[in-house]
Design an enzyme around this catalytic site. Structure first.
Site, short mmCIF file in Angstrom:
data_model
loop_
_atom_site.label_atom_id
_atom_site.label_comp_id
_atom_site.label_asym_id
_atom_site.label_seq_id
_atom_site.Cartn_x
_atom_site.Cartn_y
_atom_site.Cartn_z
N HIS A 199 0.82 -1.21 0.00
CA HIS A 199 0.00 0.00 0.00
C HIS A 199 0.85 1.26 0.00
CE1 HIS A 199 -3.97 1.57 0.01
NE2 HIS A 199 -4.52 0.56 0.68
N ASP A 203 -2.44 3.21 -4.15
CA ASP A 203 -3.68 3.08 -3.41
C ASP A 203 -4.57 2.02 -4.05
OD1 ASP A 203 -2.95 5.10 -1.61
OD2 ASP A 203 -3.61 6.64 -3.02
#
Length: 478
Positions: A449, A453
């Protein structure tokens, strides 16, 4: 004059610092040629055969099968060249680059050992010649020092042991430097040991026995000290796990240890997330069947489903380069990589390995499939080199071969993502507004992450699913 050279475990590259001896390919006394493989070792990356740079007679081996050695540790010694003349010299396995002078007849009769730690035989003036460190007595014989060169020329032998009668204030009857070092590392007083070798010579087995005795004594003392507490608290292993009777403990080393370290590091360092989607693979399977059914000069080798999925991944990474990246934690930078080196998970008898298809972004499905087949065969035979197991930028994991539908992959550190593929199986599916039986597969993407995104990860996964459902989508980008 025979010269004994010591061959050490070489640097195997890729940052490897140790290797486990799997199988010796030579015995003490064997004649080896230059660059002949002498031992098979397993590193954290692969199984490799190690060639010896010297030609001659093997005089000693260091380490039993299953022993783990660091890079630079001695592997074996080789006697190079043949003794000539009556120089009164013989090579010793403890020498790494040059022969050690043998004692003269006068020094032998006085009971003084040579500089190599050799010792005389109770003042008899005889010399004990063996086939290597710790050679059995059946393979040794006694000769006069003035006939030493002749005897060495007759046998593939270079170890010279001049045994000295044990004297309390005299030199300790030990020949091998390895035995002395082992005793020193474990605080074993050699003067307290009774050697089991010829004329009381202290062998490695004697030191090993003393070490085991000391460890057992220490363990018994520790158990006695814990006895009052153990009456109230169940026994536990050092990590706090209850020790069950008959429990088996398997060392985490070699490939299994490397996998454990990498997965643990991945879970510790990478804030990962997973998204998944079910895709109708009916059209993809039909396209594959048509490709493999083609005949004629233009028809190439069979193309696997994994090769098609790999080609789809390279096309998806070209659209979403954020996932073909790594994170430089020290510089606090995301490093996007220019090429795709595609790893694929392969299960072998030695554990899970991830061979890497280099420059996958420049290959078509046929080329990728051929390389996957080649690397898979090397993986099954344990012949993958460290270079073929490192440098990946993205990994494809087909766990559907194990008959499972889905999973949440663990990212192959230091990569940024992994695509997991479940089994393709018939399922009820709404197709063109009607319920039908279709070939359905679950795709799951685990991503770092930090590099992107959910929108980017979702876009990548959706593009892969679209190519699976409608292969013409991929054709437009070729």
């Amino acid at each position: 004059m025979a010269q004994v050279l010591e061959f050490k475990l070489p640097d195997l590259g890729e940052g490897l610092t140790e290797a486990e001896i799997v199988r010796w390919l030579v015995e003490v006394g064997d004649v080896v040629a230059i660059d002949q493989p002498v031992v098979e070792v397993e590193t954290a990356k692969a199984m490799v055969e190690v060639p010896c740079p010297y030609g001659g007679v093997v005089t000693a081996r260091f380490g039993e099968e299953g022993t783990e050695l660091p890079v630079g540790a001695p592997l074996l010694t080789v006697a190079v060249g043949a003794p000539e003349g009556a120089s009164g010299s013989a090579a010793s396995p403890s020498s790494s680059s040059s022969p050690s002078p043998s004692p003269s007849p006068s020094s032998s009769s006085s009971g003084k050992g040579s500089g190599s730690g050799a010792e005389s035989s109770g003042g008899s003036g005889n010399v004990l010649v063996g086939y290597g460190t710790g050679a059995p007595a059946a393979r040794r014989r006694r000769i006069r020092p003035d006939r030493l060169d002749r005897a060495v020329a007759e046998v593939p032998v270079v170890e010279v042991l001049v045994a000295e009668a044990p004297v309390s204030d005299g030199p300790v009857p030990v020949v091998s430097p390895l035995v002395r070092r082992l005793a020193r590392q474990h605080d074993i007083d050699l003067r307290r040991l009774a050697g089991s070798g010829p004329d009381g010579l202290i062998l490695r087995a004697d030191v090993d026995r003393a070490i085991r005795t000391a460890e057992e004594t220490a363990a018994a003392t520790a158990r006695a000290a814990r006895a009052p507490m153990q009456a109230q608290v169940p026994a536990a292993a050092p990590n706090g796990v209850a020790a069950a009777a008959g429990a088996e403990r398997i060392p985490l080393r070699g490939v299994r240890g490397a996998v454990a370290d990498k997965l643990s590091r991945s879970r510790t360092e990478i804030p990962d997330a997973t998204c998944w989607v079910d895709a109708d693979a009916t059209e993809l399977m039909a396209v594959r069947a048509a490709m493999n059914a083609a005949t004629g000069p233009s028809a190439g080798p069979k193309v696997s489903v994994l090769a098609l999925l790999a080609r789809i991944c390279t096309a998806a990474l070209a659209r979403f380069p954020e996932l073909n990246a790594t994170v430089d934690t020290e510089a606090r930078e995301i490093v996007r990589l220019p090429g795709v080196h595609l790893g694929f998970a392969a299960q072998t008898e030695r554990g899970l390995v991830v061979p890497v298809v280099r420059d996958a972004h420049t290959r078509n499905a046929e080329s990728i499939g051929a390389e996957i087949a080649r690397l898979t065969e090397l993986a099954r035979t344990g012949k993958l080199s460290p270079a073929q197991l490192t440098g990946g930028t993205f990994t494809l994991n087909n766990y559907g071969v194990f008959g499972v539908d889905g999973s949440t992959p663990i990212i192959n550190h230091p990569e940024a993502a992994m695509l997991g593929v479940g089994r393709i199986m018939p399922k009820p599916w709404v197709h063109q507004g009607e319920l039908a039986v279709r070939q359905v597969v679950q795709l799951s993407l685990t991503f770092d992450h930090r590099v992107c995104d959910g929108g980017t990860a979702g876009g990548f996964l959706r593009y892969v699913a679209d190519c699976v459902e409608q292969p013409t989508v991929l054709l437009r980008t070729l």
